[in-house]
Design an enzyme around this catalytic site. Structure first.
Site, PDB file in Angstrom:
ATOM      1  CB  SER A 165       4.505  -8.207   5.846  1.00 33.27           C
ATOM      2  OG  SER A 165       4.588  -6.814   5.917  1.00 33.27           O
ATOM      3  CB  SER A 174      14.419   2.764  -4.307  1.00 34.52           C
ATOM      4  OG  SER A 174      14.951   3.641  -3.329  1.00 34.52           O
ATOM      5  CB  THR A 193      -0.874   0.047   1.285  1.00 33.32           C
ATOM      6  OG1 THR A 193      -1.166  -1.271   1.710  1.00 33.32           O
ATOM      7  CG2 THR A 193      -2.135   0.841   1.064  1.00 33.32           C
ATOM      8  CD1 TRP A 214       7.037   1.472  -3.847  1.00 34.85           C
ATOM      9  CD2 TRP A 214       6.833  -0.771  -3.852  1.00 34.85           C
ATOM     10  NE1 TRP A 214       7.890   0.972  -4.802  1.00 34.85           N
ATOM     11  CE2 TRP A 214       7.783  -0.392  -4.822  1.00 34.85           C
ATOM     12  CE3 TRP A 214       6.553  -2.125  -3.681  1.00 34.85           C
ATOM     13  CZ2 TRP A 214       8.449  -1.341  -5.614  1.00 34.85           C
ATOM     14  CZ3 TRP A 214       7.215  -3.067  -4.457  1.00 34.85           C
ATOM     15  CH2 TRP A 214       8.155  -2.671  -5.421  1.00 34.85           C
ATOM     16  CE  LYS A 274      14.844 -10.117   5.369  1.00 33.60           C
ATOM     17  NZ  LYS A 274      14.759 -11.431   6.019  1.00 33.60           N
ATOM     18  CB  THR A 277      -9.530   2.269   1.351  1.00 32.27           C
ATOM     19  OG1 THR A 277     -10.436   1.624   2.248  1.00 32.27           O
ATOM     20  CG2 THR A 277      -9.668   1.632  -0.028  1.00 32.27           C
ATOM     21  CG  HIS A 278      -5.784  -1.530   4.566  1.00 38.98           C
ATOM     22  ND1 HIS A 278      -4.894  -1.743   3.532  1.00 38.98           N
ATOM     23  CD2 HIS A 278      -5.042  -1.018   5.576  1.00 38.98           C
ATOM     24  CE1 HIS A 278      -3.679  -1.360   3.918  1.00 38.98           C
ATOM     25  NE2 HIS A 278      -3.748  -0.917   5.153  1.00 38.98           N
TER      26      HIS A 278
HETATM   27  S1  PPS Z   1       0.236  -1.269   5.588  1.00 39.68           S
HETATM   28  O1  PPS Z   1       0.635  -1.291   7.037  1.00 39.68           O
HETATM   29  O2  PPS Z   1      -0.883  -2.170   5.384  1.00 39.68           O
HETATM   30  O3  PPS Z   1      -0.034   0.066   5.075  1.00 39.68           O
HETATM   31  O4  PPS Z   1       1.497  -1.890   4.865  1.00 39.68           O
HETATM   32  P1  PPS Z   1       1.809  -1.878   3.303  1.00 39.68           P
HETATM   33  O5  PPS Z   1       2.391  -0.580   2.944  1.00 39.68           O
HETATM   34  O6  PPS Z   1       0.668  -2.383   2.534  1.00 39.68           O
HETATM   35  O7  PPS Z   1       2.923  -3.012   3.199  1.00 39.68           O
HETATM   36  C1  PPS Z   1       4.119  -2.945   3.913  1.00 39.68           C
HETATM   37  C2  PPS Z   1       5.106  -3.871   3.238  1.00 39.68           C
HETATM   38  O8  PPS Z   1       5.579  -3.245   2.031  1.00 39.68           O
HETATM   39  C3  PPS Z   1       7.003  -3.099   2.111  1.00 39.68           C
HETATM   40  N1  PPS Z   1       7.432  -1.893   1.379  1.00 39.68           N
HETATM   41  C4  PPS Z   1       8.124  -1.924   0.245  1.00 39.68           C
HETATM   42  N2  PPS Z   1       8.562  -2.968  -0.493  1.00 39.68           N
HETATM   43  C5  PPS Z   1       9.267  -2.673  -1.602  1.00 39.68           C
HETATM   44  N3  PPS Z   1       9.569  -1.414  -2.005  1.00 39.68           N
HETATM   45  C6  PPS Z   1       9.145  -0.342  -1.300  1.00 39.68           C
HETATM   46  N4  PPS Z   1       9.431   0.883  -1.705  1.00 39.68           N
HETATM   47  C7  PPS Z   1       8.381  -0.587  -0.111  1.00 39.68           C
HETATM   48  N5  PPS Z   1       7.803   0.202   0.822  1.00 39.68           N
HETATM   49  C8  PPS Z   1       7.236  -0.598   1.727  1.00 39.68           C
HETATM   50  C9  PPS Z   1       7.250  -3.019   3.607  1.00 39.68           C
HETATM   51  O9  PPS Z   1       8.596  -3.208   3.917  1.00 39.68           O
HETATM   52  C10 PPS Z   1       6.323  -4.106   4.106  1.00 39.68           C
HETATM   53  O10 PPS Z   1       6.771  -5.411   3.769  1.00 39.68           O
HETATM   54  P2  PPS Z   1       7.741  -6.302   4.705  1.00 39.68           P
HETATM   55  O11 PPS Z   1       7.756  -7.663   4.069  1.00 39.68           O
HETATM   56  O12 PPS Z   1       7.149  -6.324   6.083  1.00 39.68           O
HETATM   57  O13 PPS Z   1       9.067  -5.646   4.663  1.00 39.68           O
END
Ligand code: PPS
Length: 346
Positions: free
Chosen positions: A182, A272, A71, A73, A304, A152-153
């Protein structure tokens, strides 16, 4: 015109609530089930109809996901693309002010004070009104100038059926094993949930769909069923990891942003993993730990960012349990072609 909120909100059964409350210290107010399609804190009841009736504008874009699916990202990508690649503003203004989270009032713990600037801004806009009743986060969406990008979720069915006649939705999906890992870390971090158990205990809740926002598969089924709609772009987190420029190209067409190749490169660089993790505007971990909304000593909000981290957490026993859960959710769990590993080295 207002419509009826079409679903019953039912507190989870006593036994489930007791189990949940013992491990999720943040769920003390209890959770409600929305006819098997979503699980929310009890105070969602105050807002459910407002979200359902929400009058979206024709230039709104919703980023819709099951939690932990990419989300943040995607919010950063979509906002940057829709704002002429203004990475300066994106690096200064917090993401949740640029792309507000429409249903956050119904998640925000009732016992925690609201952040002072958010409450003050609300009181200026609505003198004499009750911020908790009216919803300060919903008000952030209302106050946002067009073109708005909104997080939104909630699944599709918790908005009016004509949502897609009104606006566009970018739906992002991520394989359930990485989402589970996650979400486990995030539920330990956020005071809304404050999960105190270990990963096997979390998988136990997950595979019974006893979770905030569960069930995962019904959310995904609703998104997947609409993937060919012209106002929906269905993205996979794993494809974004493997080929970000390809997915940015699809977004450029879908959003009608008309960015040049060089600008898409800038967006890719700006969004990134390392860039987003290092910026406070997208990674609020330290600030929210200070504010008391996040627990200290847990993995950060941007953690991560890989595909396949699940292999570090799932034992053969947990995999078997997960597999049974997947079978229970056929055909959706079979139909959606998730990748659990990707080719690109991390
Ligand atoms: S939330 O809390 O529902 O809003 O979380 P959400 O943003 O949907 O998801 C968080 C996971 O996305 C990873 N993340 C990214 N991955 C790759 N590139 C970018 N730029 C990026 N930004 C956020 C974030 O690290 C969470 O995954 P995990 O596996 O926990 O690291």
């Amino acid at each position: 015109m207002d419509s009826e909120f079409p679903y019953a909100l039912t507190p989870l059964p006593e036994e489930a609530q007791t189990k949940l409350k013992a491990k999720f210290l943040g769920f003390s107010g209890g959770l409600v089930d929305v006819e098997g399609r979503h699980t929310m804190p009890a105070h969602y009841a105050r807002f459910a109809k407002q979200y359902f009736d929400y009058e979206f504008q024709d230039d709104d874009v919703l980023v819709m996901t099951f939690p932990r699916s990419g989300t943040t990202w995607t919010q950063e990508i979509v906002w940057t693309m829709r704002n002429q690649v203004d990475v300066d503003t994106a690096s200064k203004v917090p993401l949740d002010a640029r792309v507000p989270f429409i249903e956050f009032d119904s998640l925000y713990p009732e016992h925690l004070p609201l952040s002072a600037p958010i409450e003050e801004a609300f009181r200026k806009r609505h003198p004499g009104e009750d911020p908790r009743e009216k919803g300060v986060f919903l008000d952030l969406v209302n106050a946002l100038p067009s073109p708005r990008t909104i997080k939104t979720h909630l699944p599709f069915s918790l908005f009016k059926p004509d949502l897609l006649d009104k606006c566009k939705v970018v739906y992002v999906a991520r394989n359930p094993k990485d989402v589970c890992v996650s979400f486990y870390h995030q539920q330990r971090l956020v005071k809304v949930a404050e999960f105190s158990g270990d990963f096997p205990e979390y998988v136990d809740f997950w595979t019974q769909d006893l979770l905030l926002r569960a069930p995962y598969w019904s959310h995904l089924a609703e998104g997947w069923a609409r993937r060919h709609h012209p106002n929906v772009l269905f993205l996979f987190y794993e494809d974004m990891k493997e080929n970000i420029l390809g997915e940015l190209g699809r977004l450029n067409t879908f959003l009608g942003t008309g960015l040049m190749e060089s600008q898409l490169h800038t967006v890719a660089q700006h969004t990134s993993f390392s860039g987003m993790k290092s910026r406070g505007t997208t990674n609020p971990t330290a600030a929210l730990q200070e504010a008391g909304e996040f627990k200290k000593g847990e993995a950060g909000f941007i953690r991560k960012g890989t595909t396949g981290d699940w292999t570090n957490f799932f034992t053969p026993e947990l995999e078997e349990k997960f597999q049974k859960w997947m079978e229970k959710w056929q055909p959706t769990s079979q139909e959606i072609p998730f990748k659990y590993h990707i080719k690109k080295p991390e």
